[in-house]
Design a protein around this motif. Structure first.
Motif: not given
Length: 356
Positions: A270-288
């Motif tokens: 199931p999907w769960q919300a994660v507290e990212a600690g940031l209010e700005a919109t997130l537009t990019g992401g990647a696994a390293l």
């Protein structure tokens, strides 16, 4: 806030210049102009093509680097429409999409691009599909196709995905626009009737994860391709705002978007919300490659997770500039390529913490 690039990155329509304006040249007919500062102009997407980094952005700009981002070379692009996404199936074979219904392809790792589709051909394609679909396609999908065709060439495409063989794929965009290809993008077919998207919501991001293909969009829209049925089916998530990106490390799948929202699913759970600690919109992401996740925000801030996306912390990256960031890609050796309002640059991330 982010001006022209901000609008493109969030999948909203740009106002087109009137065809009769003095000196107007259709961006579909105008190759991207050479610029000594191409790598410092607003760029909306970045990807790896083997060891090469490739970024695309405003006015058809595309740049590539073979030395980890130290030097960038401008690519040859046949249009000057804003390019919103770039993807590679192999070090040489890649695709880019953008405004004006543009689909481009490269067979040399992003140095030269050729047109596979544009908004003029797309409008005709949608119109023919709508006319020929009576009796076999749901009336709502036919009406959607007619509405899209009536918009003319101004058709924003926002992401593209191809399988590992570079044959089967999808391109998606604003107002529920969705296309499928089985020949590497040489021909396309509307697939509006294959999505659980009755409100024709904007479609922002495609990603293959855990053997499934996911599609994220506005107003909490998350779809997963049911390959047996050939249909993108709705996935229930605990969020009703827009999602702008997806990222996976092979086990955890993240969806992220407005106001610092991060959702996480592990091993198909199931999907769960994660507290990212940031209010700005997130537009990019990647696994390293080192197992961490990196996310970028329109505020220019970077978030990193070392526990599979369960928690995040803000990081200070050497070489980073606090400017709107739109996309990220691994750049090797603990570095991250960040594309944004001030171009593309490679920043050094803090090294992973040692396990206790």
């Amino acid at each position: 806030m982010r001006g022209r690039a901000h609008v493109a990155a969030l999948g909203l329509l740009l106002a087109a210049a009137p065809a009769g304006a003095a000196g107007f040249v259709d961006p579909l007919d105008l190759p991207a102009g050479p610029s000594a500062l191409a790598a410092r102009r607003p760029l909306l997407s970045v990807a790896r093509a083997g060891a090469r980094l490739v970024a695309v952005g405003e006015r058809g700009l595309a740049v590539y680097s073979d030395d980890g981002g130290a030097r960038w070379t401008q690519a040859a692009v046949p249009v000057s429409e804003d390019l919103t996404a770039v993807r590679f199936a192999s070090p040489r074979l890649g695709w880019a999409v953008g405004h004006g219904g543009v689909v481009l392809a490269t067979e040399d790792g992003g140095a030269r691009w050729e047109r596979r589709l544009d908004g003029r051909g797309l409008a005709q394609l949608l119109d023919r599909w709508a006319q020929g679909g009576a009796g076999r396609v749901a009336p709502a999908a036919l009406a959607q196709a007619r509405d899209l065709a009536a918009r003319g060439p101004d058709q924003p495409l926002l992401d593209v995905w191809m399988d590992a063989a570079g044959r089967e794929g999808f391109a998606v965009g604003a107002f529920g626009l969705a296309l499928a290809t089985g020949d590497g993008g040489r021909s396309w077919t509307p697939c509006l009737d294959r999505l659980d998207n009755p409100r024709a919501l904007h479609l922002h991001a495609l990603l293959e994860a855990r053997g499934a293909l996911y599609l994220a969009g506005e107003q909490g829209l998350l779809l997963r391709l049911d390959r047996a049925a050939g249909r993108f089916r709705a996935v229930p998530i605990p969020y009703g705002g827009s999602l702008f990106g997806l990222a996976t490390d092979g086990r955890a799948l993240l969806a992220f978007g407005l106001r610092g929202t991060v959702l996480r699913s592990v091993d198909g759970g199931p999907w769960q919300a994660v507290e990212a600690g940031l209010e700005a919109t997130l537009t990019g992401g990647a696994a390293l490659p080192d197992g961490r996740f990196a996310l970028a925000a329109v505020s220019g801030e970077l978030l990193v997770s070392g526990d599979g996306g369960a928690t995040f912390e803000r990081v200070s990256a050497r070489g980073a500039v606090l400017a709107p960031a739109f996309a990220v890609a691994p750049a090797g050796d603990g570095a991250l390529a960040v594309a944004g309002a001030e171009g593309v640059r490679v920043v050094a991330l803090p090294r992973p913490r040692e396990a206790p």
